[in-house]
Design a protein around this motif. Sequence first.
Motif, PDB file in Angstrom:
ATOM      1  N   VAL A 145     -82.485 -44.201 -75.891  1.00 21.99           N
ATOM      2  CA  VAL A 145     -83.225 -43.142 -76.587  1.00 21.99           C
ATOM      3  C   VAL A 145     -84.542 -42.832 -75.877  1.00 21.99           C
ATOM      4  CG1 VAL A 145     -84.493 -42.580 -78.703  1.00 21.99           C
ATOM      5  CG2 VAL A 145     -82.195 -43.574 -78.843  1.00 21.99           C
ATOM      6  N   PHE A 146     -85.318 -43.857 -75.579  1.00 19.46           N
ATOM      7  CA  PHE A 146     -86.661 -43.645 -75.034  1.00 19.46           C
ATOM      8  C   PHE A 146     -86.677 -43.405 -73.525  1.00 19.46           C
ATOM      9  CE2 PHE A 146     -87.754 -45.778 -79.046  1.00 19.46           C
ATOM     10  CZ  PHE A 146     -88.761 -44.925 -79.497  1.00 19.46           C
ATOM     11  N   ILE A 147     -85.717 -43.991 -72.810  1.00 18.83           N
ATOM     12  CA  ILE A 147     -85.738 -43.880 -71.353  1.00 18.83           C
ATOM     13  C   ILE A 147     -84.910 -42.703 -70.849  1.00 18.83           C
ATOM     14  CG2 ILE A 147     -85.167 -45.046 -69.181  1.00 18.83           C
ATOM     15  CD1 ILE A 147     -85.625 -47.709 -70.611  1.00 18.83           C
ATOM     16  N   TYR A 148     -83.751 -42.492 -71.462  1.00 18.41           N
ATOM     17  CA  TYR A 148     -82.807 -41.542 -70.885  1.00 18.41           C
ATOM     18  C   TYR A 148     -82.676 -40.208 -71.620  1.00 18.41           C
ATOM     19  CZ  TYR A 148     -81.229 -45.233 -67.746  1.00 18.41           C
ATOM     20  OH  TYR A 148     -81.177 -46.200 -66.773  1.00 18.41           O
ATOM     21  N   ALA A 187     -73.239 -40.437 -60.137  1.00 23.63           N
ATOM     22  CA  ALA A 187     -73.892 -39.177 -60.488  1.00 23.63           C
ATOM     23  C   ALA A 187     -75.069 -39.460 -61.419  1.00 23.63           C
ATOM     24  CB  ALA A 187     -72.897 -38.245 -61.174  1.00 23.63           C
ATOM     25  N   PRO A 188     -76.195 -38.790 -61.209  1.00 26.71           N
ATOM     26  CA  PRO A 188     -77.361 -39.041 -62.067  1.00 26.71           C
ATOM     27  C   PRO A 188     -77.122 -38.523 -63.481  1.00 26.71           C
ATOM     28  CG  PRO A 188     -77.758 -37.140 -60.685  1.00 26.71           C
ATOM     29  CD  PRO A 188     -76.454 -37.737 -60.214  1.00 26.71           C
ATOM     30  N   ASP A 189     -77.882 -39.022 -64.420  1.00 23.84           N
ATOM     31  CA  ASP A 189     -77.786 -38.527 -65.791  1.00 23.84           C
ATOM     32  C   ASP A 189     -78.122 -37.041 -65.804  1.00 23.84           C
ATOM     33  OD1 ASP A 189     -77.537 -41.141 -67.547  1.00 23.84           O
ATOM     34  OD2 ASP A 189     -79.024 -41.552 -65.997  1.00 23.84           O
ATOM     35  N   THR A 190     -77.261 -36.261 -66.436  1.00 22.50           N
ATOM     36  CA  THR A 190     -77.414 -34.805 -66.383  1.00 22.50           C
ATOM     37  C   THR A 190     -78.743 -34.337 -66.966  1.00 22.50           C
ATOM     38  OG1 THR A 190     -76.183 -34.659 -68.477  1.00 22.50           O
ATOM     39  CG2 THR A 190     -74.938 -34.372 -66.440  1.00 22.50           C
ATOM     40  N   GLN A 191     -79.241 -35.042 -67.979  1.00 25.38           N
ATOM     41  CA  GLN A 191     -80.485 -34.614 -68.625  1.00 25.38           C
ATOM     42  C   GLN A 191     -81.727 -35.018 -67.833  1.00 25.38           C
ATOM     43  OE1 GLN A 191     -78.470 -36.929 -69.692  1.00 25.38           O
ATOM     44  NE2 GLN A 191     -79.536 -38.702 -70.550  1.00 25.38           N
ATOM     45  N   LEU A 192     -81.549 -35.889 -66.829  1.00 24.97           N
ATOM     46  CA  LEU A 192     -82.688 -36.355 -66.037  1.00 24.97           C
ATOM     47  C   LEU A 192     -82.613 -35.918 -64.575  1.00 24.97           C
ATOM     48  CD1 LEU A 192     -83.121 -40.035 -67.327  1.00 24.97           C
ATOM     49  CD2 LEU A 192     -84.482 -38.035 -67.947  1.00 24.97           C
ATOM     50  N   GLY A 193     -81.416 -36.004 -64.009  1.00 28.61           N
ATOM     51  CA  GLY A 193     -81.259 -35.671 -62.599  1.00 28.61           C
ATOM     52  C   GLY A 193     -81.943 -36.697 -61.710  1.00 28.61           C
ATOM     53  N   TYR A 194     -82.289 -36.266 -60.509  1.00 26.00           N
ATOM     54  CA  TYR A 194     -82.998 -37.148 -59.580  1.00 26.00           C
ATOM     55  C   TYR A 194     -84.499 -37.023 -59.818  1.00 26.00           C
ATOM     56  CZ  TYR A 194     -78.554 -37.616 -57.141  1.00 26.00           C
ATOM     57  OH  TYR A 194     -77.240 -37.881 -56.832  1.00 26.00           O
ATOM     58  N   LEU A 195     -85.184 -38.147 -59.714  1.00 24.79           N
ATOM     59  CA  LEU A 195     -86.609 -38.176 -60.024  1.00 24.79           C
ATOM     60  C   LEU A 195     -87.426 -38.410 -58.751  1.00 24.79           C
ATOM     61  CD1 LEU A 195     -86.219 -40.299 -63.282  1.00 24.79           C
ATOM     62  CD2 LEU A 195     -86.412 -37.814 -63.089  1.00 24.79           C
ATOM     63  N   ILE A 196     -88.493 -39.147 -58.830  1.00 20.04           N
ATOM     64  CA  ILE A 196     -89.396 -39.369 -57.711  1.00 20.04           C
ATOM     65  C   ILE A 196     -88.667 -39.983 -56.511  1.00 20.04           C
ATOM     66  CG2 ILE A 196     -90.097 -41.631 -58.625  1.00 20.04           C
ATOM     67  CD1 ILE A 196     -92.891 -41.083 -57.459  1.00 20.04           C
ATOM     68  N   PHE A 197     -88.945 -39.461 -55.323  1.00 19.62           N
ATOM     69  CA  PHE A 197     -88.321 -39.894 -54.067  1.00 19.62           C
ATOM     70  C   PHE A 197     -86.804 -39.725 -54.080  1.00 19.62           C
ATOM     71  CE2 PHE A 197     -92.124 -42.846 -54.257  1.00 19.62           C
ATOM     72  CZ  PHE A 197     -92.881 -42.098 -53.366  1.00 19.62           C
ATOM     73  N   GLY A 198     -86.300 -38.912 -54.991  1.00 19.13           N
ATOM     74  CA  GLY A 198     -84.863 -38.702 -55.073  1.00 19.13           C
ATOM     75  C   GLY A 198     -84.113 -39.845 -55.721  1.00 19.13           C
ATOM     76  N   ASN A 215     -83.835 -34.914 -83.048  1.00 18.84           N
ATOM     77  CA  ASN A 215     -82.606 -35.301 -83.759  1.00 18.84           C
ATOM     78  C   ASN A 215     -82.693 -36.786 -84.122  1.00 18.84           C
ATOM     79  OD1 ASN A 215     -80.629 -32.800 -83.324  1.00 18.84           O
ATOM     80  ND2 ASN A 215     -81.671 -33.185 -81.381  1.00 18.84           N
ATOM     81  N   LEU A 216     -83.677 -37.109 -84.928  1.00 15.53           N
ATOM     82  CA  LEU A 216     -83.980 -38.512 -85.215  1.00 15.53           C
ATOM     83  C   LEU A 216     -82.804 -39.264 -85.842  1.00 15.53           C
ATOM     84  CD1 LEU A 216     -87.647 -38.199 -86.564  1.00 15.53           C
ATOM     85  CD2 LEU A 216     -86.894 -39.020 -84.321  1.00 15.53           C
ATOM     86  N   THR A 217     -82.069 -38.617 -86.718  1.00 19.50           N
ATOM     87  CA  THR A 217     -80.971 -39.317 -87.392  1.00 19.50           C
ATOM     88  C   THR A 217     -79.850 -39.691 -86.421  1.00 19.50           C
ATOM     89  OG1 THR A 217     -79.965 -37.193 -88.002  1.00 19.50           O
ATOM     90  CG2 THR A 217     -81.440 -38.228 -89.614  1.00 19.50           C
ATOM     91  N   ASP A 218     -79.767 -38.982 -85.300  1.00 22.25           N
ATOM     92  CA  ASP A 218     -78.720 -39.279 -84.317  1.00 22.25           C
ATOM     93  C   ASP A 218     -78.962 -40.614 -83.608  1.00 22.25           C
ATOM     94  OD1 ASP A 218     -77.551 -36.937 -84.994  1.00 22.25           O
ATOM     95  OD2 ASP A 218     -77.901 -35.899 -83.095  1.00 22.25           O
ATOM     96  N   ILE A 219     -80.166 -41.136 -83.722  1.00 24.62           N
ATOM     97  CA  ILE A 219     -80.457 -42.438 -83.111  1.00 24.62           C
ATOM     98  C   ILE A 219     -79.534 -43.508 -83.683  1.00 24.62           C
ATOM     99  CG2 ILE A 219     -82.203 -44.258 -82.877  1.00 24.62           C
ATOM    100  CD1 ILE A 219     -84.336 -42.106 -82.864  1.00 24.62           C
ATOM    101  N   TYR A 253     -84.163 -35.177 -76.628  1.00 26.50           N
ATOM    102  CA  TYR A 253     -83.107 -34.848 -77.586  1.00 26.50           C
ATOM    103  C   TYR A 253     -83.322 -35.574 -78.908  1.00 26.50           C
ATOM    104  CZ  TYR A 253     -78.619 -34.912 -79.967  1.00 26.50           C
ATOM    105  OH  TYR A 253     -77.640 -34.815 -80.923  1.00 26.50           O
ATOM    106  N   TYR A 254     -83.560 -36.872 -78.829  1.00 26.29           N
ATOM    107  CA  TYR A 254     -83.676 -37.662 -80.057  1.00 26.29           C
ATOM    108  C   TYR A 254     -84.988 -37.412 -80.794  1.00 26.29           C
ATOM    109  CZ  TYR A 254     -79.466 -40.137 -78.695  1.00 26.29           C
ATOM    110  OH  TYR A 254     -78.169 -40.439 -78.360  1.00 26.29           O
ATOM    111  N   LEU A 255     -85.958 -36.850 -80.090  1.00 25.37           N
ATOM    112  CA  LEU A 255     -87.221 -36.517 -80.739  1.00 25.37           C
ATOM    113  C   LEU A 255     -87.023 -35.458 -81.817  1.00 25.37           C
ATOM    114  CD1 LEU A 255     -90.287 -37.051 -80.715  1.00 25.37           C
ATOM    115  CD2 LEU A 255     -90.513 -35.183 -79.055  1.00 25.37           C
TER     116      LEU A 255
END
Length: 260
Positions: free
Chosen positions: A70-73, A220-231, A81-85, A77-79
């Motif tokens: 929830v917090f990292i990935y 494959a990276p998480d679709t909601q995050l993609g590639y981050l710092i330094f790829g 949709n709290l009940t979906d947690i 979304y969960y912010l």
Amino acid sequence: MFINNFDPVAFQLFSLEIRWYSLAYIVGILIGWILSKKIFLTNQQVNVKFDDYITYLILGIIIGGRLGYVFIYNFDYYLVNLTDILKIWEGGMSFHGAVAGIIISSLIFGKINNDNSFYYMDVVALVAPIGIFFGRIANFLNSELYGTTTSVPWAVKFIQIDNLSRHPSQLYEAFFEGIVLFVILLYFYKKQYLKIPGKISGFFLFFYSIFRFILEFFRAPDTQLGYLIFGFTMGQIISIIFIIVGLSLILFKNEIIQQR
């Protein structure tokens, strides 16, 4: 080329769907529990307490794994949709979050029972690759956490996702983070490192994170995050942190040995 079209549901019990991922958790915990009690736990007092510890462990895995996801990935979304947690059955667990949950639950249990928490964590670290192995196989059957596109002969098409040829990264992880890691930790176990609380945990964090960091290049990276710092992916960034923690733990325990 293999076509992956497995049903995420292993079987139905009346109206209840039993999914592969649930079975992976159950089988992994049961086998780990049995091996811990029968082989790795040599202290009889701790062996008796281990049954109670399992409850803390399971709660740590579930709560930590879920909150980690929830917090990292997927925080945005969960912010909203709290009940979906609470809908764990819909998927969304973080391995790194589960590790954090295991650490916290072990510290709490050790404090309550006036035991060295590292001893419990070391035993869990020894059998954790078994659970990881089954978990990654379940990921493969569920067509999730799939690999990047490729033209290698052993490529897999996850047709529930798309029609592209991809690395079966889940199987790579099952092999290296499961089988190979288990063999490595058994080597250190036979070297009597279990007698040094925290040592096995350090080796687990270090080698798991090394494997995870490398294998993320094929995933494959998480679709909601993609590639981050330094790829890098989020998994790689967290793995770097865990590599440092594991290495620090190994070196710290070496210093203690040298002082004795």
